[in-house]
Design a protein around this motif. Structure first.
Motif, mmCIF file in Angstrom:
data_model
loop_
_atom_site.group_PDB
_atom_site.id
_atom_site.type_symbol
_atom_site.label_atom_id
_atom_site.label_comp_id
_atom_site.label_asym_id
_atom_site.label_seq_id
_atom_site.Cartn_x
_atom_site.Cartn_y
_atom_site.Cartn_z
ATOM 1 N N ASN A 322 2.384 -16.141 -3.276
ATOM 2 C CA ASN A 322 3.101 -15.144 -3.895
ATOM 3 C C ASN A 322 4.302 -14.515 -2.873
ATOM 4 O O ASN A 322 3.618 -14.159 -1.805
ATOM 5 C CB ASN A 322 2.362 -14.197 -4.866
ATOM 6 C CG ASN A 322 1.504 -13.032 -3.984
ATOM 7 O OD1 ASN A 322 2.090 -12.488 -3.292
ATOM 8 N ND2 ASN A 322 0.216 -13.514 -3.961
ATOM 9 N N PRO A 323 5.231 -13.847 -3.340
ATOM 10 C CA PRO A 323 6.068 -13.001 -2.301
ATOM 11 C C PRO A 323 5.561 -11.877 -1.633
ATOM 12 O O PRO A 323 5.916 -11.620 -0.585
ATOM 13 C CB PRO A 323 7.147 -12.692 -2.950
ATOM 14 C CG PRO A 323 6.946 -12.807 -4.631
ATOM 15 C CD PRO A 323 5.681 -13.999 -4.602
ATOM 16 N N VAL A 324 4.779 -11.124 -2.539
ATOM 17 C CA VAL A 324 3.932 -10.029 -1.686
ATOM 18 C C VAL A 324 3.081 -10.212 -0.612
ATOM 19 O O VAL A 324 3.229 -9.590 0.415
ATOM 20 C CB VAL A 324 3.051 -9.161 -2.687
ATOM 21 C CG1 VAL A 324 2.564 -7.864 -2.272
ATOM 22 C CG2 VAL A 324 4.022 -8.672 -3.974
ATOM 23 N N ASP A 325 2.134 -11.253 -0.820
ATOM 24 C CA ASP A 325 1.470 -11.896 0.363
ATOM 25 C C ASP A 325 2.193 -12.271 1.354
ATOM 26 O O ASP A 325 1.837 -12.338 2.596
ATOM 27 C CB ASP A 325 0.430 -12.735 -0.284
ATOM 28 C CG ASP A 325 -0.711 -13.055 0.740
ATOM 29 O OD1 ASP A 325 -1.383 -11.965 1.208
ATOM 30 O OD2 ASP A 325 -0.983 -14.030 1.125
ATOM 31 N N THR A 326 3.218 -13.030 1.194
ATOM 32 C CA THR A 326 4.235 -13.479 2.214
ATOM 33 C C THR A 326 4.749 -12.283 3.073
ATOM 34 O O THR A 326 4.762 -12.497 4.252
ATOM 35 C CB THR A 326 5.291 -14.307 1.463
ATOM 36 O OG1 THR A 326 4.768 -15.575 0.861
ATOM 37 C CG2 THR A 326 6.225 -14.935 2.609
ATOM 38 N N TYR A 327 5.219 -11.261 2.173
ATOM 39 C CA TYR A 327 5.860 -10.030 3.131
ATOM 40 C C TYR A 327 4.686 -9.401 3.914
ATOM 41 O O TYR A 327 4.894 -9.016 5.050
ATOM 42 C CB TYR A 327 6.240 -9.169 1.901
ATOM 43 C CG TYR A 327 6.680 -7.727 2.589
ATOM 44 C CD1 TYR A 327 8.099 -7.561 3.192
ATOM 45 C CD2 TYR A 327 5.743 -6.728 2.562
ATOM 46 C CE1 TYR A 327 8.191 -6.430 3.953
ATOM 47 C CE2 TYR A 327 6.202 -5.579 3.027
ATOM 48 C CZ TYR A 327 7.333 -5.423 3.708
ATOM 49 O OH TYR A 327 7.770 -3.892 4.436
ATOM 50 N N TYR A 333 0.342 -7.477 13.381
ATOM 51 C CA TYR A 333 -1.212 -6.790 13.544
ATOM 52 C C TYR A 333 -1.574 -6.594 12.025
ATOM 53 O O TYR A 333 -2.589 -7.218 11.742
ATOM 54 C CB TYR A 333 -1.057 -5.301 14.238
ATOM 55 C CG TYR A 333 -0.342 -5.691 15.647
ATOM 56 C CD1 TYR A 333 -1.060 -6.074 16.714
ATOM 57 C CD2 TYR A 333 0.674 -4.692 15.949
ATOM 58 C CE1 TYR A 333 -0.524 -6.265 17.989
ATOM 59 C CE2 TYR A 333 1.066 -4.997 17.055
ATOM 60 C CZ TYR A 333 0.655 -5.787 18.163
ATOM 61 O OH TYR A 333 1.054 -5.740 19.423
ATOM 62 N N LEU A 334 -1.062 -5.886 11.228
ATOM 63 C CA LEU A 334 -1.425 -5.436 10.000
ATOM 64 C C LEU A 334 -1.474 -6.819 9.004
ATOM 65 O O LEU A 334 -2.502 -7.077 8.093
ATOM 66 C CB LEU A 334 -0.839 -4.287 9.293
ATOM 67 C CG LEU A 334 -1.264 -3.931 7.892
ATOM 68 C CD1 LEU A 334 -2.727 -3.214 8.187
ATOM 69 C CD2 LEU A 334 -0.444 -2.900 7.262
ATOM 70 N N GLY A 335 -0.460 -7.642 9.315
ATOM 71 C CA GLY A 335 -0.478 -8.857 8.568
ATOM 72 C C GLY A 335 -1.733 -9.717 8.597
ATOM 73 O O GLY A 335 -2.184 -10.719 7.626
ATOM 74 N N ASP A 336 -2.663 -9.658 9.475
ATOM 75 C CA ASP A 336 -3.624 -10.341 9.723
ATOM 76 C C ASP A 336 -4.826 -9.784 8.979
ATOM 77 O O ASP A 336 -5.930 -10.602 8.670
ATOM 78 C CB ASP A 336 -4.237 -10.688 11.087
ATOM 79 C CG ASP A 336 -3.120 -11.489 11.866
ATOM 80 O OD1 ASP A 336 -2.480 -12.322 11.333
ATOM 81 O OD2 ASP A 336 -3.328 -11.239 13.033
ATOM 82 N N LEU A 337 -4.774 -8.737 8.456
ATOM 83 C CA LEU A 337 -5.948 -7.771 7.643
ATOM 84 C C LEU A 337 -5.508 -7.851 6.447
ATOM 85 O O LEU A 337 -6.381 -7.346 5.741
ATOM 86 C CB LEU A 337 -5.977 -6.487 8.499
ATOM 87 C CG LEU A 337 -6.359 -6.639 10.060
ATOM 88 C CD1 LEU A 337 -6.412 -5.228 10.683
ATOM 89 C CD2 LEU A 337 -7.710 -7.499 10.478
ATOM 90 N N LEU A 372 -7.950 -5.169 2.342
ATOM 91 C CA LEU A 372 -7.868 -4.661 3.715
ATOM 92 C C LEU A 372 -9.204 -4.971 4.441
ATOM 93 O O LEU A 372 -10.002 -4.006 4.023
ATOM 94 C CB LEU A 372 -7.321 -3.261 3.663
ATOM 95 C CG LEU A 372 -7.012 -2.713 5.377
ATOM 96 C CD1 LEU A 372 -6.135 -3.856 6.052
ATOM 97 C CD2 LEU A 372 -6.535 -1.274 5.312
ATOM 98 N N ASN A 373 -9.356 -5.578 5.335
ATOM 99 C CA ASN A 373 -10.685 -6.211 5.686
ATOM 100 C C ASN A 373 -10.510 -6.223 7.307
ATOM 101 O O ASN A 373 -9.581 -7.052 7.743
ATOM 102 C CB ASN A 373 -11.057 -7.443 5.457
ATOM 103 C CG ASN A 373 -12.591 -7.836 5.634
ATOM 104 O OD1 ASN A 373 -13.262 -6.985 5.775
ATOM 105 N ND2 ASN A 373 -12.833 -9.005 5.679
ATOM 106 N N ILE A 374 -11.490 -5.566 8.097
ATOM 107 C CA ILE A 374 -11.583 -5.709 9.521
ATOM 108 C C ILE A 374 -13.159 -5.997 9.753
ATOM 109 O O ILE A 374 -13.803 -5.015 9.882
ATOM 110 C CB ILE A 374 -11.344 -4.268 10.178
ATOM 111 C CG1 ILE A 374 -9.830 -3.708 9.573
ATOM 112 C CG2 ILE A 374 -11.445 -4.494 11.677
ATOM 113 C CD1 ILE A 374 -9.492 -2.117 10.140
ATOM 114 N N PRO A 375 -13.375 -7.511 9.880
ATOM 115 C CA PRO A 375 -14.562 -7.919 10.186
ATOM 116 C C PRO A 375 -15.203 -7.326 11.455
ATOM 117 O O PRO A 375 -14.277 -7.067 12.370
ATOM 118 C CB PRO A 375 -14.381 -9.311 10.149
ATOM 119 C CG PRO A 375 -13.144 -9.718 9.527
ATOM 120 C CD PRO A 375 -12.458 -8.397 9.648
ATOM 121 N N ASP A 376 -16.426 -6.878 11.344
ATOM 122 C CA ASP A 376 -16.934 -6.533 12.768
ATOM 123 C C ASP A 376 -17.319 -7.572 13.585
ATOM 124 O O ASP A 376 -16.952 -8.804 13.580
ATOM 125 C CB ASP A 376 -18.245 -5.672 12.565
ATOM 126 C CG ASP A 376 -19.336 -6.472 11.919
ATOM 127 O OD1 ASP A 376 -19.421 -7.842 11.870
ATOM 128 O OD2 ASP A 376 -20.419 -5.851 11.450
#
Length: 418
Positions: A322-327, A333-337, A372-376
């Motif tokens: 979907n276009p939102v996830d593509t954006y 940096y934030l795009g990976d999370l 929004l996920n930041i695995p430990d």
């Protein structure tokens, strides 16, 4: 068990004690529920400063004061973890863990051992085993929306779990197995059987009230073509007659005891109570038939028996771009999370309730999930997962309801956690 958590990082804790061998950090904590009102407190984290949450004498703790001054205005939790040298290797720690808490009307105290086996540097290829023994007791029912989902006798328990994560030709997969056994230390509280009626505690397995439960779960993420992929989940759970209601399976949502794992679901009022009573909220866990959340809520509202004793179920979500996830993916940096996933889903389950095995129930629909996920460092999820889903088809609609209808569902937590 696997719910919304609040992201915390090293920088959010202010340093209050520091030395070559140990440091202790603190951060303010504010929360709300309908019994305590605004909870004001602090969170503490202690560790060897030369490590990152994997050294000796690890401490995680917190306390809160309830501003509405209920019967028990102070709550706390404390967790202490220390490696056992004889069973520890690089990235393959064995450790002892002690835990104690008093919050949301429940005492929970346990001690146990954790062991991890990890080859190489990929934290998503590892095996984790846990064993704990402890005691819990609900001492205040004011925090509950539905009192019948808990009993008040103190319970002595042992529980264990194993998790294996790896990759295969289809994609990454996770296997989980968990078991719990226990018995009440007293039998003063009324016992409800699976039909929801008062009954004597079963003693066919030995001591009165001795109970057990076993569950198995297999998850797989499968690449289909390009940006299209699927996530599947197979679940099986088996329970004894004497199982307390807080551990029993609900067809759609997590068992009540699992709700203690998240501050969002620990006490009524954090999530608007009317939303929960209407069945608009789905908490992942158990068989996980999302489309039947409203029927589960209706059974609880009418004092009907919502539980199932044994369960087999399967869940599948098929994701499309979907276009939102593509954006989001293009944000440095934030795009990976940060993700906004779109999918169609289907769930099916076979249940054994107080009347025996029932017909297969199924549902299907479409949904979206913002995360929004930041695995430990061990690959454990830290973040939030919010789902909006439309289960538009049910195989067994309630009463005069149509099988095809527009139903709205807000999911708190991810349905698939690898």
């Amino acid at each position: 068990m696997l719910f919304v958590t609040v992201v915390t990082t090293h920088q959010t804790h202010a340093q209050i004690v520091s030395g070559e061998g140990y440091e202790l950090r603190v951060a303010p904590d504010v929360w709300f529920n309908a019994v305590d009102g605004i909870l004001l407190g602090a969170r503490f984290r202690g560790e060897d400063p030369r490590t990152f949450l994997d050294g000796p004498h690890r401490l995680s703790a917190g306390f809160s004061l309830a501003t509405w001054l209920p019967d028990t205005p102070v709550s706390y939790h404390i967790s202490y973890t220390h490696p056992i040298a004889a069973i520890t290797a690089p990235r393959s720690e064995g450790a002892v863990r002690l835990f104690s808490s008093m919050r949301a009307g429940v005492h929970l105290h346990e001690a146990g051992i954790r062991k991890r086996w990890q080859r190489g540097f990929d934290e998503f290829v590892a095996t984790d085993v846990r064993f704990d023994a402890g005691l819990y007791k609900r001492f205040d029912d004011d925090y509950l929306i539905y009192n019948d989902l808990w009993q008040d006798d103190p319970v002595l328990f042992v529980r264990s779990s194993v998790r294996r994560r790896d990759h295969n030709a289809l994609g990454r997969w996770t296997f989980r197995g968990a078991a719990i056994a226990g018995a009440p230390l007293s039998t003063d509280a009324q016992f409800l059987d699976y039909s929801g009626l008062p009954a004597d505690r079963p003693d066919g397995t030995g001591p009165e009230g001795l109970f057990g439960q076993l569950q198995l779960e297999l998850l797989n993420q499968i690449g289909i073509s390009g940006p299209f992929y699927a996530r599947t989940r197979l679940f099986a759970g088996f329970s004894s007659d004497a199982l307390p209601p807080e551990h029993r399976y609900l067809p759609s949502d997590a068992a009540p005891f699992a709700l203690l794992d998240s501050r969002f679901t620990r006490a009524r009022g954090t999530i608007p109570q009317g939303w929960v009573e209407s069945g608009w909220i789905h908490i992942p866990g158990g068989p996980g038939l999302r489309g039947y959340s409203m029927q589960t809520a209706e059974a609880l509202e009418t004092a009907g028996p919502p539980w199932v004793r044994h369960a087999f179920s399967g869940n599948i979500d098929i994701y499309y771009p979907n276009p939102v996830d593509t954006y989001f993916s293009k944000i440095p940096y934030l795009g990976d999370l940060l993700r906004f996933e779109s999918y169609v889903f289907a769930d099916a389950g076979l249940f054994h309730d107080h009347n025996g095995w029932q017909q297969v129930q199924a549902n299907a629909g479409a949904g979206f999930m913002l995360s929004l996920n930041i695995p430990d460092y061990m690959g454990r999820n830290r973040g939030f997962f919010i789902r909006y889903e439309l289960p538009v088809w049910l195989s067994e609609p309630a009463g005069e309801d149509s099988a095809l209808d527009v139903r709205h569902l807000l999911g708190v937590g991810a349905q698939f956690l690898f």
